[in-house]
Design an enzyme around this catalytic site. Structure first.
Site, PDB file in Angstrom:
ATOM      1  N   SER A   1       0.826  -1.641  -0.321  1.00 30.19           N
ATOM      2  CA  SER A   1       0.061   0.164  -0.154  1.00 30.19           C
ATOM      3  C   SER A   1       0.936   1.523   0.150  1.00 30.19           C
ATOM      4  O   SER A   1       1.426   1.271   0.952  1.00 30.19           O
ATOM      5  CB  SER A   1      -0.748   0.137   1.139  1.00 30.19           C
ATOM      6  OG  SER A   1      -1.172   1.158   1.608  1.00 30.19           O
TER       7      SER A   1
ATOM      8  N   HIS B   1      -1.363  -1.114  -4.570  1.00 28.38           N
ATOM      9  CA  HIS B   1      -2.563  -0.968  -3.727  1.00 28.38           C
ATOM     10  C   HIS B   1      -2.816   0.943  -3.209  1.00 28.38           C
ATOM     11  O   HIS B   1      -1.573   1.577  -2.858  1.00 28.38           O
ATOM     12  CB  HIS B   1      -2.256  -1.528  -2.505  1.00 28.38           C
ATOM     13  CG  HIS B   1      -3.971  -1.370  -1.776  1.00 28.38           C
ATOM     14  ND1 HIS B   1      -5.211  -1.783  -2.166  1.00 28.38           N
ATOM     15  CD2 HIS B   1      -4.459  -0.657  -0.619  1.00 28.38           C
ATOM     16  CE1 HIS B   1      -6.071  -1.647  -0.734  1.00 28.38           C
ATOM     17  NE2 HIS B   1      -5.600  -1.092  -0.019  1.00 28.38           N
TER      18      HIS B   1
ATOM     19  N   ASP C   1      -4.795   3.731  -1.839  1.00 22.27           N
ATOM     20  CA  ASP C   1      -6.044   3.832  -0.775  1.00 22.27           C
ATOM     21  C   ASP C   1      -5.921   5.635  -1.077  1.00 22.27           C
ATOM     22  O   ASP C   1      -6.223   5.824  -0.966  1.00 22.27           O
ATOM     23  CB  ASP C   1      -5.283   3.423   0.484  1.00 22.27           C
ATOM     24  CG  ASP C   1      -4.793   2.668   1.400  1.00 22.27           C
ATOM     25  OD1 ASP C   1      -5.591   1.451   0.805  1.00 22.27           O
ATOM     26  OD2 ASP C   1      -3.481   2.583   1.411  1.00 22.27           O
TER      27      ASP C   1
ATOM     28  N   MET D   1      -9.218   8.441   0.461  1.00 21.14           N
ATOM     29  CA  MET D   1      -9.534   9.096   1.538  1.00 21.14           C
ATOM     30  C   MET D   1     -10.081  10.093   1.071  1.00 21.14           C
ATOM     31  O   MET D   1      -9.280  11.347   0.924  1.00 21.14           O
ATOM     32  CB  MET D   1      -8.826   8.398   2.189  1.00 21.14           C
ATOM     33  CG  MET D   1      -8.283   6.958   2.541  1.00 21.14           C
ATOM     34  SD  MET D   1      -6.899   6.989   4.708  1.00 21.14           S
ATOM     35  CE  MET D   1      -6.939   5.480   4.075  1.00 21.14           C
TER      36      MET D   1
ATOM     37  N   HIS E   1      -8.695   1.287  -3.561  1.00 21.81           N
ATOM     38  CA  HIS E   1      -9.580   0.557  -2.862  1.00 21.81           C
ATOM     39  C   HIS E   1     -10.068   2.573  -2.158  1.00 21.81           C
ATOM     40  O   HIS E   1      -9.701   3.289  -2.061  1.00 21.81           O
ATOM     41  CB  HIS E   1      -8.850   0.744  -1.435  1.00 21.81           C
ATOM     42  CG  HIS E   1      -9.042   0.347  -0.072  1.00 21.81           C
ATOM     43  ND1 HIS E   1      -8.987   0.267   0.896  1.00 21.81           N
ATOM     44  CD2 HIS E   1     -10.437   0.525  -0.272  1.00 21.81           C
ATOM     45  CE1 HIS E   1      -9.532   0.223   1.982  1.00 21.81           C
ATOM     46  NE2 HIS E   1     -11.297   0.439   1.293  1.00 21.81           N
TER      47      HIS E   1
ATOM     48  N   MET F   1     -12.254   5.153  -0.562  1.00 20.48           N
ATOM     49  CA  MET F   1     -12.666   5.448   0.511  1.00 20.48           C
ATOM     50  C   MET F   1     -12.983   6.856   1.083  1.00 20.48           C
ATOM     51  O   MET F   1     -12.646   7.969   1.404  1.00 20.48           O
ATOM     52  CB  MET F   1     -11.293   4.835   2.360  1.00 20.48           C
ATOM     53  CG  MET F   1     -11.406   3.499   2.277  1.00 20.48           C
ATOM     54  SD  MET F   1     -10.171   3.182   3.329  1.00 20.48           S
ATOM     55  CE  MET F   1      -8.092   3.447   1.973  1.00 20.48           C
TER      56      MET F   1
ATOM     57  N   MET G   1     -11.502  -5.965   5.779  1.00 21.97           N
ATOM     58  CA  MET G   1     -10.396  -5.259   5.881  1.00 21.97           C
ATOM     59  C   MET G   1     -10.421  -5.730   7.177  1.00 21.97           C
ATOM     60  O   MET G   1     -11.923  -5.926   8.210  1.00 21.97           O
ATOM     61  CB  MET G   1     -11.702  -4.014   6.103  1.00 21.97           C
ATOM     62  CG  MET G   1     -11.571  -3.835   5.117  1.00 21.97           C
ATOM     63  SD  MET G   1     -10.438  -2.322   4.488  1.00 21.97           S
ATOM     64  CE  MET G   1      -9.167  -1.654   6.156  1.00 21.97           C
TER      65      MET G   1
ATOM     66  N   GLY H   1      -8.629   4.087   6.969  1.00 19.19           N
ATOM     67  CA  GLY H   1      -8.565   5.461   7.300  1.00 19.19           C
ATOM     68  C   GLY H   1      -7.437   5.566   7.670  1.00 19.19           C
ATOM     69  O   GLY H   1      -6.633   6.653   7.457  1.00 19.19           O
TER      70      GLY H   1
ATOM     71  N   GLY I   1      -2.495   3.846   7.982  1.00 18.57           N
ATOM     72  CA  GLY I   1      -2.036   1.954   7.575  1.00 18.57           C
ATOM     73  C   GLY I   1      -1.608   2.187   9.381  1.00 18.57           C
ATOM     74  O   GLY I   1      -1.711   3.350  10.590  1.00 18.57           O
TER      75      GLY I   1
ATOM     76  N   ASP J   1      -6.185  -6.581   4.321  1.00 15.33           N
ATOM     77  CA  ASP J   1      -6.453  -4.978   3.794  1.00 15.33           C
ATOM     78  C   ASP J   1      -6.236  -4.552   5.486  1.00 15.33           C
ATOM     79  O   ASP J   1      -7.139  -4.549   6.608  1.00 15.33           O
ATOM     80  CB  ASP J   1      -7.181  -4.103   3.776  1.00 15.33           C
ATOM     81  CG  ASP J   1      -6.246  -3.275   3.063  1.00 15.33           C
ATOM     82  OD1 ASP J   1      -5.218  -2.498   3.704  1.00 15.33           O
ATOM     83  OD2 ASP J   1      -6.833  -2.416   2.786  1.00 15.33           O
TER      84      ASP J   1
HETATM   85  C1  DX5 Z   1      -5.947   1.151   5.929  1.00 17.87           C
HETATM   86  C2  DX5 Z   1      -5.907   0.950   4.325  1.00 17.87           C
HETATM   87  C3  DX5 Z   1      -4.473   0.235   4.005  1.00 17.87           C
HETATM   88  C4  DX5 Z   1      -3.701   0.550   4.911  1.00 17.87           C
HETATM   89  C5  DX5 Z   1      -2.801  -0.780   5.961  1.00 17.87           C
HETATM   90  O1  DX5 Z   1      -7.372   2.253   4.794  1.00 17.87           O
HETATM   91  O2  DX5 Z   1      -6.776   0.567   3.719  1.00 17.87           O
HETATM   92  O3  DX5 Z   1      -4.762  -0.090   2.919  1.00 17.87           O
HETATM   93  O4  DX5 Z   1      -3.101   1.154   4.081  1.00 17.87           O
HETATM   94  O5  DX5 Z   1      -1.615  -0.443   6.099  1.00 17.87           O
HETATM   95  P1  DX5 Z   1      -1.266  -1.436   7.184  1.00 17.87           P
HETATM   96  O6  DX5 Z   1      -0.603  -2.375   6.282  1.00 17.87           O
HETATM   97  O7  DX5 Z   1       0.161  -0.227   7.539  1.00 17.87           O
HETATM   98  O8  DX5 Z   1      -1.847  -1.659   8.357  1.00 17.87           O
HETATM   99 ZN    ZN Z   2      -6.677  -0.323   1.424  1.00 14.40          ZN
END
Ligand code: DX5
Ligand code: ZN
Length: 223
Positions: free
Chosen positions: A14, A39, A41, A43, A72, A74, A143, A148, A150, A181
């Protein structure tokens, strides 16, 4: 039914955990290190309490890598933005059922554009939503943290859901990717794989590792 240990594992780092000041270099490095997908993300600070980046960043990175872009979303409402990400170079687009009023239509739109369509299940979202949309789904993204951010801890409460979805996918009449994820580490990757996942999304444990290739190989179970 393929045994978990013999299922090929896809690793999708990601970009959220990459160095945002060096995105082009980071993407090149992760591709050279053996990543299968990138990947991304997205947001909006509304559907989730964080803001990341938008289609302009995808378009800028698209010419620097051949990695499939696993997007992805969000963001809510999501439908008005699907074309922007399709045009920016997305190969897969996954969305949350809570992010729009017509999930079936959103999935059709992605499929009609020639892209793979995915549904994302939040920790509290039931897999029941898939019962009448499975025919339009190429990817199911579970999930294992609340979306939201990492760097959160893997929710083991999602393991039975992953196992349930594996049975659903094995009974389906077309191939469906089962991705997990959030909070994927060397400790939690084997749990997700044993439960039936075939694809691991990993931000922190890859982009914050000193050796990307080693981190990817370890998550895949190779070393
Ligand atoms: C969270 C994201 C994830 C995130 C994962 O909302 O969808 O893809 O980047 O990060 P890690 O691997 O650090 O949990
Ligand atoms: Zn994600």
């Amino acid at each position: 039914m393929v045994a978990p240990q013999s299922r090929p594992i896809t690793i999708a780092p990601s970009l959220l955990a990459a160095d945002f000041g060096r995105l082009q270099e980071e993407v090149s490095a992760i591709e050279a290190a053996g990543a299968d997908w990138l990947h991304l993300d997205i947001m909006d600070g509304h559907f989730v309490p964080n803001i990341s980046y938008g289609p302009g960043v995808l378009a800028a990175l698209r010419k620097h890598t051949k990695l499939p872009f696993d997007v992805h979303l969000m963001i809510a409402p999501v439908d008005a933005y699907l074309d922007a990400f399709i045009d920016a170079g997305a190969d897969h687009i996954s969305l949350h059922p809570e992010a729009g009023p017509n999930l079936h239509r959103s999935l059709q739109h992605i499929r009609h554009a020639g892209k793979k369509a995915g549904i994302v299940l939040n920790p509290a979202t039931s897999p029941d939503v898939l019962e009448w949309s499975l025919d339009l789904v190429d990817i199911i993204l579970v999930m294992s943290v609340n979306p939201g951010f990492g760097g959160q801890s893997f929710l083991t409460s999602q393991l039975p859901k992953i196992a349930h979805l594996r049975r659903m996918i094995d009974a389906a009449d077309h191939p469906i990717t089962l991705a997990v994820d959030g909070g994927i580490t060397t400790a939690t990757a084997p749990l997700a794989i044993a439960a039936g996942a075939d694809t691991l999304i990993a931000g922190t444990s890859v982009f914050r590792a000193p050796d990307y290739a080693r981190a990817i190989a370890t998550l895949r179970g190779g070393t």
